[in-house]
Structures are given as C-alpha cells and as structure tokens.
Enzyme design. Sequence first.
Site, PDB file in Angstrom:
ATOM      1  CG  ASP A 193      -2.425   0.251   0.721  1.00  0.00           C
ATOM      2  OD1 ASP A 193      -2.858  -0.019  -0.421  1.00  0.00           O
ATOM      3  OD2 ASP A 193      -3.246   0.253   1.857  1.00  0.00           O
TER       4      ASP A 193
ATOM      5  CG  ASP B 174      -8.664  -8.392  13.020  1.00  0.00           C
ATOM      6  OD1 ASP B 174      -9.565  -7.803  13.614  1.00  0.00           O
ATOM      7  OD2 ASP B 174      -7.741  -8.435  13.501  1.00  0.00           O
TER       8      ASP B 174
END
Length: 872
Positions: free
Chosen positions: A313, A457
């Site tokens: 990223d 998550d």
Amino acid sequence: MSILTRWLLIPPVNARLIGRYRDYRRHGASAFSATLGCFWMILAWIFIPLEHPRWQRIRAEHKNLYPHINASRPRPLDPVRYLIQTCWLLIGASRKETPKPRRRAFSGLQNIRGRYHQWMNELPERVSHKTQHLDEKKELGHLSAGARRLILGIIVTFSLILALICVTQPFNPLAQFIFLMLLWGGALIVRRMPGRFSALMLIVLSLTVSCRYIWWRYTSTLNWDDPVSLVCGLILLFAETYAWIVLVLGYFQVVWPLNRQPVPLPKDMSLWPSVDIFVPTYNEDLNVVKNTIYASLGIDWPKDKLNIWILDDGGREEFRQFAQNVGVKYIARTTHEHAKAGNINNALKYAKGEFVSIFDCDHVPTRSFLQMTVGWFLKEKQLAMMQTPHHFFSPDPFERNLGRFRKTPNEGTLFYGLVQDGNDMWDATFFCGSCAVIRRKPLDEIGGIAVETVTEDAHTSLRLHRRGYTSAYMRIPQAAGLATESLSAHIGQRIRWARGMVQIFRLDNPLTGKGLKFAQRLCYVNAMFHFLSGIPRLIFLTAPLAFLLLHAYIIYAPALMIALFVLPHMIHASLTNSKIQGKYRHSFWSEIYETVLAWYIAPPTLVALINPHKGKFNVTAKGGLVEEEYVDWVISRPYIFLVLLNLVGVAVGIWRYFYGPPTEMLTVVVSMVWVFYNLIVLGGAVAVSVESKQVRRSHRVEMTMPAAIAREDGHLFSCTVQDFSDGGLGIKINGQAQILEGQKVNLLLKRGQQEYVFPTQVARVMGNEVGLKLMPLTTQQHIDFVQCTFARADTWALWQDSYPEDKPLESLLDILKLGFRGYRHLAEFAPSSVKGIFRVLTSLVSWVVSFIPRRPERSETAQPSDQALAQQ
C-alpha cells in the site's frame, strides 16, 4: 579509632582490626558504620566460637544464607537483620529431606499430607472406573427424548433453586464466616486434583461466593441517606458489576478448551487445494518483510498450487523490484481507502486460489503452516477460517522494560494460549488478522474483509459466523513475528483494538441480529467487554479515596462484613483463575496490564460508544530501536498523577487514624490497605514506562539445533546452535574450540535431508562458546538461512511449555518488587527539583525491606552449612 584500639588491644589484633575498618571503608561504608561493624565483629569473636568448623562452614556460605546482608559493607542494624534471617532459616526456610526426631509430629503431618495428595491424584481414575458402566449401558437410552429433556429440566431447576438459596440467604457474621470456611475448605480439597473436574468445581465455588457478594452489594451496602456516599457507592458498584460480568463470561469462555489437533492431508497431492498467501505492507522497512517472503517460499506445498503476493500500500519501487527478484507477485493500489482491509480486498480481485492465507509483514511462517491447518478444511466443508497463534520472538514492552522475557507469560499468552482455545469449543474463534487461513468462497459471500471498523479481523469472523460458517483454532504456533518496540506503540495498538471492538458492539452487536448461537454471542460480547475495562479500572484505583478524602461510605457496611464478603470474593476468583490460567497468565499481572492501558483506552472506547464512526486506522510500527534507557514521561504522566492522588489519600488516612472518630479506625485501615495496593500496582505501571535499551536490529532467538562449522583448511567441528538472528548466531562447540576471533568459517545447517553452507566470521570466542556474524549472503543463501532457522517446523512449538507454573503468593511478591522498582526509577529519572523527595521515600522503603528475611540462594555446598546452622 586507631588511638583507642592501640590502647585497648594487642598489636596483632589492632592491626587486623584496622585492616578490617579500612576494608569496610573501601567498600563504601560510612565511618560510623565501619566503626560499628568492627565493634560487632569484636563481640562476635568474644561470644561466638567462630573458629569452630560449623561456624566456618556458615561463614563460607554467607552469601547464600544471608543474600541481603553485605559482609564487606556493614550497616548499623545488621545484627538485627542477622537475627531475623537466622530465625527464618531455622523455622521457615528449612528444607531437610530427613526430619529430626524432635520434629516427628511435623513428619507425621507431612506423611498424612502426602497420602492425601496421592489419594486426590488417584480420585479421577477411580471415579472414571466406577462410572464406566454408565457409558456402556446407557441407562437412560431407553427413555424418549422428551423424557430425557424433562429429567434434565428437573435437575437444572433444582440446581438453580439451590444456587439461589446459597446466594440470597442472609447470614450473621459468624454464619457467613462458617459458610465461607466450608467453601474455602472445599476449594483447597479440589484444587490439587488433576483434570478438568477440579477446575469446574473451583468455578462453581467462585461463582457462589462472587454472586453472593454482588447480591449483598446491591441489597445491603448503599447509603441512601447521603447523596455523596450514594453517588460514589453507585460508581463503585458499576465497576464491580462490570468486573463480575467479565468474570462470569470469562469462566464460561474457558471452561472447556478444545485443544484441536491437526488433521492429516490426503496422500494424493492432486487433492490438495490451491492457496494464495497475502503479505500486506504499508510503511514497513523492506528488511522486515524479506524474512516473511523467504519463509513463505519454503512452505511445504505444491509449488503449482501456491501463490505468494506482496500487497504494497506504499507503492514502493524497491518492493516491486524485490518481488520480481524472488519470484513472487506484487500488487500496489492507486488509492488507499480502508487501510489493510481495503488492501486485502483489492488483492482478492486478482487472486483465484481456493484458500487465502494472510500474514502481517513481520510474521514469519514455518514450513509446516499449511500442512498443519488445511486438513481441517477438507474434513469440515462448513469451516470458513482457521486461526493459529500470534507468537512473538522479540520481547514486548512489558517483557523488555521489566526484564521478564520468557520468564513470565506475556500479555497475549492468555488470549492465544487459552481464550481462543475456549472460543473454539463454542465455535467462536476470532480471526486475528494474521497467521490464518480463510476459505475463499465464504469470504466472497460476505463481500471480503469487513471495512466498517478498524478491527476488520474480528468483524470479518463475526460476519462469517452469522452466515452459519464455522471457525477453528489450533494452539500450535506456526508463525512468529516482532512485538511492538515501545510502550507508546503498544498502547497505540491497543487503543485501535479497543476502539474497533466497541465499534463492532455498536454497529453489528452480537447480542442482536440473526445467525449466531447463544454461546457465540457470549464469547463475542466478552471480547468487547474486555476493552471496556479502562473506566472500571480507574474507578478501582481511586475508589478508597472517596472515603479518605470525601468521607463517603462507598460500601455502607461494617468493616468486618466488608472483609467477610470482599476478601472471599477476591481470593476465590484468584485461586480459580490461577488453576485455569496459571500456564498463560500469572496471578496479579492482569492488574499491571490493565492499569497501564486504562487511562488511554477509556476515552476512545467512550467516544466509540457514542459515535462509532469516529476514529481512524493506525499502523503499528515494528523493528525500531531504543538507543538509551529513559522514562517516557508523556506516557507515565497519568500514572504519576494517580500516584500523587493516592499519596494524598495516605496522608489524610494517617491523620484520620490518629485524630478521627475511634469508630472509623478499622474502616480507615481497610481503605489504607486498598490505597497501598493501588500504589503498588501504579508503581508497576511506572516501571513499565521506563524504556530499556534495544540496540539490536536483529533479535536473537534461543533454540537448540545441531550444526557444524568448517575452517578454511577444511577442518570440521560439530557444534550446537544456541541462538540465532537475521545477522548471526551463537554456537557451542562440542569439544575444544580451535578458532580465533576474526577468522572466517563456514556454518553447516540441515533442513530435512538437505545441508546448507553459510559464510560467517567469528565475532567472539568465550571458551567453547562462539559468536558468529553472517557474511553478506546471496538472495538464495538468505532464503535458505531463513528456512533453516525461523521457518523450521519445531522452532516455536515448545516456547509455551518453558513458562513456570503460577504460584499466587510468589506472583504477589513479584508485583510488590515491581511496584517498588517503579518508584526507584522515578527517583533516578525525576527532575532535580523533586528527585530528593523520591530518594528519601525510596530509601526509607529500602531500609524497611532490608529487614525482611530472604529464602537462601541454594547451592551445591549449601546443605552442610544449613545443617550446621540448625545445630548451633
């Protein structure tokens, strides 16, 4: 002194005494202490036969028997310390294998105790043997399902009625004391029994005492006539209710850990599924990412069914070039929405494997990772996610700053060692963002990784569970990474977790909505409640000040009744948690962890409860250095404020004890004990905020592995690797080390049946222990080295077993020492304007502590001296 001794003593004795005086002064004793030490020595020679062999043996073992008394630097009251320590050695610390005749009564008691422990150890087997026929005959099998449910309902109803009576029945102080003694006796009887039965019984006893305490608090301890007392009492009751809920949910969560084992894969590799390995990165250094990629390349899996992806990223050219050089795939986004979750979702557009495995860029997988985890997916078609522990080979800030690395279970050990295993029993294992395998089809069904919260998550696993998919957890570490390097980074990471879990609670509450089983709802709620501990912890740290400073009765009851309800509640909970969690979290350490985080997670969790969309994702920095030891004054500021506040409470409490109403003296004492305990815990928090040096760029990992080294002349030496890092190794040569510092040698390591050679240079030689520095490696050599060390299948599996068992009293002593250590650090690093005050206080405490007897430091030769001491 010399004139006086010359006049009183003969020349040889005078010369020896003057020599002893000068020796004392050379070791830092003051003139007064040195003179007094000589005086005590003269008295000892007059009244004690120090030349006797028994006394000579005691003198030879002085360092072991009297570890806190420096014979070379006497202090004025050393005789008192000697007397206290000697009494302790004779009465409390004797460990003789053969009892003396005068202790036959104690020997008989020890025999009875031994027989009792043997009987308790054999009890589970006897019970299993006696009840074996119940499983074989299935005595209720002939009944219909409705009849069995009726019988179960009757048993449950009867049990609930009995529990309700035990909880709500009012007792006078004597009856309450007898009731508690019965429960405490039962706890002591069952706590040493092996197996899960003892843990279940301790949970029942603890819940009985704790529920009775909460009932008493709600019905008998609020002062409705005083507004200040009522408000303060309700605030404390809120914190206690929170703690009680977390206690109950925690017992439920870990009552029966599943301890799942691997399922073997088919022998036909054509049946093995394809897997994509994602390694997301944003601003981490390439050296942090390299080891993860190198280890992934060595995972035991068919190469045509394994694709490794770097998800960058940061869009860095050096990462693109590195991926091309080692033969892995590279993806970089042009936009960066939703941080890590968005990065993974973007990669899902390109990856086509049946499964996806995700690793944080510093988590190095072992070669066996996929073989240990994927088998369960082939066995259970509804299994959507398999999680493995987050294991760290570097110390976290608590371990490094306190010097407790691999000596005490770290903060995450409880979650990955026990809680996730307990969640697995209830099909409520959470996805933790790394070291996991996810089936691609269910992940696509829920739209990829969740992006609505900063803990993507846990939110993803919640969505999978709502769809009816199952999850699994395997407690065997299959990857290892870097822990946070500083306390500020650690706190920042926990703030993100806390905010994210509260966001999930608000936006996708597990208590509501479809798809979850009741047990799953409870496990998710407990995980979210855990991060709401900030405000209750701050309440506990300041609650006794309400009475000392505001004269508010936060528990409106006599001090005796407070002791009869509060202490059993705390002791039973501590005993039960020690039995259940002992391998994963030592007693009282939760107080330190929660206190360090409380001030910092309280505001963001409160904000997230009010406005769940507020907040942003932050990346946890890894692989940093700490050049010098220092106090993080910014982080420690709240702890110091709370310390000062509690010290004010101590001062007021002392004044009220001597000048307040006599009827309140016992209540003042109880409040002061609470304040002193809070000061100990806050001292521990201060100790954690002292950042220790971390000057190694590559962390050393301790392990034992056979190896060999070859000199340039071809001579080989067998050796054992004792530790390794990305930059070198520590080895122990089996035999004489004919190697010199600076010499170049080749290191030979094996991986399976393959042997690899790595160029090294000898950095140090200490006997047969040698430090090796890795010379510049080629890319292939670096890959091979990582796969021979970090990525070995057995590298991390035994770390958990190295922790000592929990002993609550020893753990409490550790916390006491830790608290005092924190105040000593304040004295050392404080500004000069207040350093004197801290030094006076710490010196006073050190002086008092110096009189406390110590357990002797046992050595091979200590036994005869101990016996000699007992005969004097």
